[in-house]
Scaffold this motif. Sequence first.
Motif, mmCIF file in Angstrom:
data_model
loop_
_atom_site.group_PDB
_atom_site.id
_atom_site.type_symbol
_atom_site.label_atom_id
_atom_site.label_comp_id
_atom_site.label_asym_id
_atom_site.label_seq_id
_atom_site.Cartn_x
_atom_site.Cartn_y
_atom_site.Cartn_z
ATOM 1 N N MET A 1 0.090 3.565 3.059
ATOM 2 C CA MET A 1 -0.987 3.102 2.523
ATOM 3 C C MET A 1 -1.526 1.917 3.449
ATOM 4 O O MET A 1 -2.833 1.760 3.249
ATOM 5 N N THR A 2 -0.599 1.554 4.389
ATOM 6 C CA THR A 2 -1.187 0.574 5.412
ATOM 7 C C THR A 2 -2.481 1.149 6.254
ATOM 8 O O THR A 2 -3.275 0.436 6.979
ATOM 9 N N ALA A 3 -2.816 2.471 6.249
ATOM 10 C CA ALA A 3 -3.630 3.093 7.025
ATOM 11 C C ALA A 3 -4.969 3.015 6.398
ATOM 12 O O ALA A 3 -6.110 3.079 6.983
ATOM 13 N N THR A 4 -5.001 2.859 5.015
ATOM 14 C CA THR A 4 -6.198 2.894 4.503
ATOM 15 C C THR A 4 -6.558 1.680 3.468
ATOM 16 O O THR A 4 -7.834 1.578 3.047
ATOM 17 N N THR B 1 -5.367 -6.181 -0.109
ATOM 18 C CA THR B 1 -5.133 -5.076 -1.274
ATOM 19 C C THR B 1 -3.918 -4.639 -1.898
ATOM 20 O O THR B 1 -3.374 -4.755 -3.084
ATOM 21 N N LEU B 2 -3.173 -4.509 -0.705
ATOM 22 C CA LEU B 2 -1.702 -4.070 -1.053
ATOM 23 C C LEU B 2 -0.962 -5.181 -1.732
ATOM 24 O O LEU B 2 -0.210 -4.917 -2.555
ATOM 25 N N LEU C 1 0.642 -4.771 11.244
ATOM 26 C CA LEU C 1 0.560 -5.125 12.756
ATOM 27 C C LEU C 1 1.638 -4.363 13.608
ATOM 28 O O LEU C 1 1.334 -4.200 14.721
ATOM 29 N N ALA C 2 2.766 -4.087 12.890
ATOM 30 C CA ALA C 2 4.069 -3.517 13.848
ATOM 31 C C ALA C 2 4.620 -2.233 13.275
ATOM 32 O O ALA C 2 4.429 -2.263 11.701
ATOM 33 N N PRO C 3 5.178 -1.585 13.554
ATOM 34 C CA PRO C 3 5.763 -0.405 12.936
ATOM 35 C C PRO C 3 6.966 -0.919 12.240
ATOM 36 O O PRO C 3 7.497 -2.025 12.280
ATOM 37 N N THR C 4 7.218 -0.390 10.810
ATOM 38 C CA THR C 4 8.148 -0.462 10.076
ATOM 39 C C THR C 4 9.582 -0.875 10.579
ATOM 40 O O THR C 4 10.177 -1.810 10.107
#
Length: 114
Positions: free
Chosen positions: A1-4, A9-10, A61-64
């Motif tokens: 969901m971080t892409a949208t 919001t999250l 901002l960074a990969p999980t």
Amino acid sequence: MTATETAETLTMYQMVVLTAVFALTLPFSWVAPTAADWGAMVVNGLGNGLGQYLWTRALHLAPTSRCAVQLLLAGVAIILGFLVWGDVPTAALLAGSAIVVGRACSCVARVARR
């Protein structure tokens, strides 16, 4: 969901769901809070909300897998709690922490192999 979705919001979704779930427990354990309790709840809520927002923002901002290293701190917190304050962890805490720390180690190992 971080892409949208935005971090704001999250974080709001998480806070609304947690508030609703915890509100379901009120009929079973309600005690009227004192003024000091209200102050502690406000400070706790603001601190937790800020922490959740920062964690969600970090995932934007960074990969999980890079953020997973922070999850290793759960194990460090348990050890420090025992050594500094004498808190003895429960079996449930150890089991849950083992899952979280194990998953973090898995992510870190996967990144290291690349």
